[in-house]
Design a protein around this motif. Sequence first.
Motif, PDB file in Angstrom:
ATOM      1  N   LEU A   1       2.104  -1.184  -1.667  1.00 22.80           N
ATOM      2  CA  LEU A   1       2.408  -1.794  -0.610  1.00 22.80           C
ATOM      3  C   LEU A   1       3.510  -1.047  -0.041  1.00 22.80           C
ATOM      4  CD1 LEU A   1       1.712  -3.428   1.994  1.00 22.80           C
ATOM      5  CD2 LEU A   1       3.019  -5.478   0.740  1.00 22.80           C
ATOM      6  N   GLY A   2       4.721  -0.861  -0.813  1.00 24.72           N
ATOM      7  CA  GLY A   2       5.719  -0.002  -0.532  1.00 24.72           C
ATOM      8  C   GLY A   2       5.602   1.329  -0.143  1.00 24.72           C
ATOM      9  N   LEU A   3       4.610   1.780  -0.970  1.00 25.69           N
ATOM     10  CA  LEU A   3       4.351   3.302  -0.704  1.00 25.69           C
ATOM     11  C   LEU A   3       3.603   3.610   0.769  1.00 25.69           C
ATOM     12  CD1 LEU A   3       3.269   4.312  -4.500  1.00 25.69           C
ATOM     13  CD2 LEU A   3       5.367   5.271  -2.762  1.00 25.69           C
ATOM     14  N   VAL A   4       2.677   2.664   0.732  1.00 28.74           N
ATOM     15  CA  VAL A   4       1.830   2.714   1.988  1.00 28.74           C
ATOM     16  C   VAL A   4       2.510   2.514   3.447  1.00 28.74           C
ATOM     17  CG1 VAL A   4      -0.305   1.946   3.307  1.00 28.74           C
ATOM     18  CG2 VAL A   4      -0.449   2.328   0.936  1.00 28.74           C
ATOM     19  N   TYR A   5       3.525   1.362   3.071  1.00 27.25           N
ATOM     20  CA  TYR A   5       4.288   1.046   4.309  1.00 27.25           C
ATOM     21  C   TYR A   5       5.432   2.196   4.736  1.00 27.25           C
ATOM     22  CZ  TYR A   5       7.210  -1.541   7.339  1.00 27.25           C
ATOM     23  OH  TYR A   5       7.904  -2.185   8.290  1.00 27.25           O
ATOM     24  N   VAL A   6       5.971   2.711   3.748  1.00 15.96           N
ATOM     25  CA  VAL A   6       6.840   3.434   4.000  1.00 15.96           C
ATOM     26  C   VAL A   6       6.582   4.930   4.175  1.00 15.96           C
ATOM     27  CG1 VAL A   6       8.750   5.244   2.925  1.00 15.96           C
ATOM     28  CG2 VAL A   6       8.764   2.781   2.363  1.00 15.96           C
ATOM     29  N   LYS A   7       5.420   5.520   4.064  1.00 18.94           N
ATOM     30  CA  LYS A   7       4.399   6.688   4.302  1.00 18.94           C
ATOM     31  C   LYS A   7       3.590   6.405   5.317  1.00 18.94           C
ATOM     32  CE  LYS A   7       6.155   9.102   0.570  1.00 18.94           C
ATOM     33  NZ  LYS A   7       7.268  10.205   0.892  1.00 18.94           N
TER      34      LYS A   7
ATOM     35  N   GLY B   1      -5.404  -3.866   4.423  1.00 19.54           N
ATOM     36  CA  GLY B   1      -6.012  -4.184   3.071  1.00 19.54           C
ATOM     37  C   GLY B   1      -4.940  -4.616   2.082  1.00 19.54           C
ATOM     38  N   ALA B   2      -3.890  -4.181   1.813  1.00 25.29           N
ATOM     39  CA  ALA B   2      -2.729  -4.367   1.105  1.00 25.29           C
ATOM     40  C   ALA B   2      -2.012  -5.621   1.354  1.00 25.29           C
ATOM     41  CB  ALA B   2      -1.838  -3.127   0.874  1.00 25.29           C
ATOM     42  N   LEU B   3      -1.994  -5.884   2.698  1.00 26.44           N
ATOM     43  CA  LEU B   3      -1.077  -6.973   2.976  1.00 26.44           C
ATOM     44  C   LEU B   3      -2.055  -8.080   2.925  1.00 26.44           C
ATOM     45  CD1 LEU B   3       0.725  -5.768   6.378  1.00 26.44           C
ATOM     46  CD2 LEU B   3       1.731  -6.729   4.427  1.00 26.44           C
ATOM     47  N   THR B   4      -3.438  -8.148   3.361  1.00 30.99           N
ATOM     48  CA  THR B   4      -4.595  -8.936   3.188  1.00 30.99           C
ATOM     49  C   THR B   4      -4.591  -9.528   1.619  1.00 30.99           C
ATOM     50  OG1 THR B   4      -5.767  -8.238   4.886  1.00 30.99           O
ATOM     51  CG2 THR B   4      -6.751  -9.589   3.365  1.00 30.99           C
ATOM     52  N   MET B   5      -4.252  -8.765   0.634  1.00 27.06           N
ATOM     53  CA  MET B   5      -4.420  -8.818  -0.913  1.00 27.06           C
ATOM     54  C   MET B   5      -3.235  -9.772  -1.093  1.00 27.06           C
ATOM     55  SD  MET B   5      -5.685  -5.272  -2.520  1.00 27.06           S
ATOM     56  CE  MET B   5      -5.272  -5.948  -4.126  1.00 27.06           C
ATOM     57  N   LEU B   6      -2.063  -9.251  -0.653  1.00 27.05           N
ATOM     58  CA  LEU B   6      -0.633 -10.005  -1.093  1.00 27.05           C
ATOM     59  C   LEU B   6      -1.049 -11.351  -0.453  1.00 27.05           C
ATOM     60  CD1 LEU B   6       2.043  -9.874  -2.085  1.00 27.05           C
ATOM     61  CD2 LEU B   6       2.689  -9.302   0.096  1.00 27.05           C
ATOM     62  N   VAL B   7      -1.139 -11.426   0.751  1.00 28.48           N
ATOM     63  CA  VAL B   7      -1.394 -13.084   1.373  1.00 28.48           C
ATOM     64  C   VAL B   7      -2.518 -13.808   0.643  1.00 28.48           C
ATOM     65  CG1 VAL B   7      -1.856 -14.320   3.639  1.00 28.48           C
ATOM     66  CG2 VAL B   7      -0.464 -12.354   3.478  1.00 28.48           C
ATOM     67  N   THR B   8      -3.657 -13.296   0.437  1.00 26.13           N
ATOM     68  CA  THR B   8      -4.599 -14.000  -0.203  1.00 26.13           C
ATOM     69  C   THR B   8      -4.156 -14.317  -1.683  1.00 26.13           C
ATOM     70  OG1 THR B   8      -5.988 -12.177  -0.496  1.00 26.13           O
ATOM     71  CG2 THR B   8      -6.523 -13.705   1.554  1.00 26.13           C
TER      72      THR B   8
ATOM     73  N   ILE C   1       0.658  13.375   3.595  1.00 30.11           N
ATOM     74  CA  ILE C   1       1.020  12.861   2.368  1.00 30.11           C
ATOM     75  C   ILE C   1       0.828  13.699   1.011  1.00 30.11           C
ATOM     76  CG2 ILE C   1       1.033  10.686   0.821  1.00 30.11           C
ATOM     77  CD1 ILE C   1       1.761   9.890   3.780  1.00 30.11           C
ATOM     78  N   ASP C   2       1.707  13.740   0.105  1.00 31.75           N
ATOM     79  CA  ASP C   2       1.819  14.617  -0.810  1.00 31.75           C
ATOM     80  C   ASP C   2       0.670  13.938  -1.688  1.00 31.75           C
ATOM     81  OD1 ASP C   2       2.991  16.298  -2.887  1.00 31.75           O
ATOM     82  OD2 ASP C   2       3.332  14.680  -4.083  1.00 31.75           O
ATOM     83  N   LYS C   3      -0.019  14.909  -2.378  1.00 29.45           N
ATOM     84  CA  LYS C   3      -1.477  14.526  -3.108  1.00 29.45           C
ATOM     85  C   LYS C   3      -0.962  13.681  -4.114  1.00 29.45           C
ATOM     86  CE  LYS C   3      -3.808  18.995  -2.554  1.00 29.45           C
ATOM     87  NZ  LYS C   3      -4.389  20.035  -3.257  1.00 29.45           N
ATOM     88  N   GLY C   4       0.160  13.566  -4.934  1.00 27.97           N
ATOM     89  CA  GLY C   4       0.557  12.825  -6.161  1.00 27.97           C
ATOM     90  C   GLY C   4       1.042  11.422  -5.708  1.00 27.97           C
ATOM     91  N   VAL C   5       1.273  11.184  -4.577  1.00 30.54           N
ATOM     92  CA  VAL C   5       1.929   9.981  -3.885  1.00 30.54           C
ATOM     93  C   VAL C   5       0.368   9.487  -3.549  1.00 30.54           C
ATOM     94  CG1 VAL C   5       2.828   8.642  -1.981  1.00 30.54           C
ATOM     95  CG2 VAL C   5       4.097  10.418  -3.281  1.00 30.54           C
ATOM     96  N   PHE C   6      -0.263  10.120  -2.842  1.00 32.22           N
ATOM     97  CA  PHE C   6      -1.518   9.569  -2.214  1.00 32.22           C
ATOM     98  C   PHE C   6      -2.539   9.171  -3.655  1.00 32.22           C
ATOM     99  CE2 PHE C   6      -5.810   9.402  -0.363  1.00 32.22           C
ATOM    100  CZ  PHE C   6      -5.598   8.751   0.937  1.00 32.22           C
ATOM    101  N   GLY C   7      -2.653  10.041  -4.647  1.00 30.34           N
ATOM    102  CA  GLY C   7      -3.547   9.813  -5.787  1.00 30.34           C
ATOM    103  C   GLY C   7      -2.936   8.743  -6.399  1.00 30.34           C
ATOM    104  N   LEU C   8      -1.462   8.468  -6.531  1.00 24.28           N
ATOM    105  CA  LEU C   8      -0.905   7.219  -7.019  1.00 24.28           C
ATOM    106  C   LEU C   8      -1.137   6.112  -6.605  1.00 24.28           C
ATOM    107  CD1 LEU C   8       0.988   6.249  -9.538  1.00 24.28           C
ATOM    108  CD2 LEU C   8       2.777   6.130  -7.586  1.00 24.28           C
TER     109      LEU C   8
END
Length: 117
Positions: free
Chosen positions: A82-88, A44-51, A94-101
Amino acid sequence: MDVLIHLFVGLHIIGIAALLGGFLTQMKAMGQGTARFVPGMLHGALTMLVTGVALIGLNQADDHHLNNIKLGVKLALLIVILGLVYVKRDEERIDKGVFGLVGLLTMANIFIAVLWT
């Protein structure tokens, strides 16, 4: 040109639905500390970036006025998401804080698109 722009807007909305939907389906797991980034969130994040980039180009080609500051803020938020989702993406938990962010930034991106005029 308008049909093409509307097509890409629809695809952009599908991308944000995949990202936000993936987040919302993992909220219960987030409460239990077992949330993870599902593949649909990355796609979804990649689709958002490309579109989104395509929409900028199409609107510029059609001589529409663009708010470059708004688009820059939205792009910056999307790159962080995108960076957070890709790296993790391969981590079991996933830590609650990162996921919530990621969820917070996704919703911020939606509200910026709708409310910033």
